[in-house]
Design an enzyme around this catalytic site. Sequence first.
Site, PDB file in Angstrom:
ATOM      1  N   TYR A  49      47.217  47.936  77.209  1.00 25.26           N
ATOM      2  CA  TYR A  49      48.857  48.441  77.575  1.00 25.26           C
ATOM      3  C   TYR A  49      48.800  49.476  78.575  1.00 25.26           C
ATOM      4  O   TYR A  49      47.871  49.846  79.023  1.00 25.26           O
ATOM      5  CB  TYR A  49      49.229  48.895  76.031  1.00 25.26           C
ATOM      6  N   CYS A  50      50.005  49.608  78.800  1.00 21.09           N
ATOM      7  CA  CYS A  50      50.512  50.692  80.052  1.00 21.09           C
ATOM      8  C   CYS A  50      51.719  51.299  79.570  1.00 21.09           C
ATOM      9  O   CYS A  50      51.769  51.538  78.178  1.00 21.09           O
ATOM     10  CB  CYS A  50      50.613  49.906  81.275  1.00 21.09           C
ATOM     11  N   ARG A  51      52.457  51.542  80.428  1.00 17.44           N
ATOM     12  CA  ARG A  51      53.868  52.487  80.005  1.00 17.44           C
ATOM     13  C   ARG A  51      54.752  51.389  79.492  1.00 17.44           C
ATOM     14  O   ARG A  51      55.573  51.689  78.707  1.00 17.44           O
ATOM     15  CB  ARG A  51      54.273  53.185  81.238  1.00 17.44           C
TER      16      ARG A  51
END
Length: 139
Positions: A99-101
């Site tokens: 995941y990221c933002r």
Amino acid sequence: MKKAFEKYSSYIVALIFVAAGLYYLYGKGIIFANFESVKPVAAYEIMKKEPEIPVLDVRTPQEYRGEGHIEGAVLIPLGELSQRVGELASYRGKKILVYCRSGHRSAKASRMLADRGFKPLNIEGGIIGWKRAALPTVK
């Protein structure tokens, strides 16, 4: 020449919009993806059923500390992932949550990992989607 441009200008504009839309969908991992995407709640359920599954956060250190992160997540920023992928070698061939933002960088990371023999599961919507689903984070 000017008349030809005027004649085809609406087609050129349409082509640019289509190309931009395809690029956006590709970047989000919606089309031509070599990895699977999962909704945040599904990712959370996977984590509960398989507590040993690794979770990779590809945001910056500032985002990781400032916005909080998923408990147990390993931070390897996207810009460093190709050089540091060896740190994940024990997970090659296995599922790994990424995941990221918002989901864009994690889609890129998931492509990279899939190309290197991993089975990434990209968390749709990143930490924003995770928080919207009222799932727990830590700082």
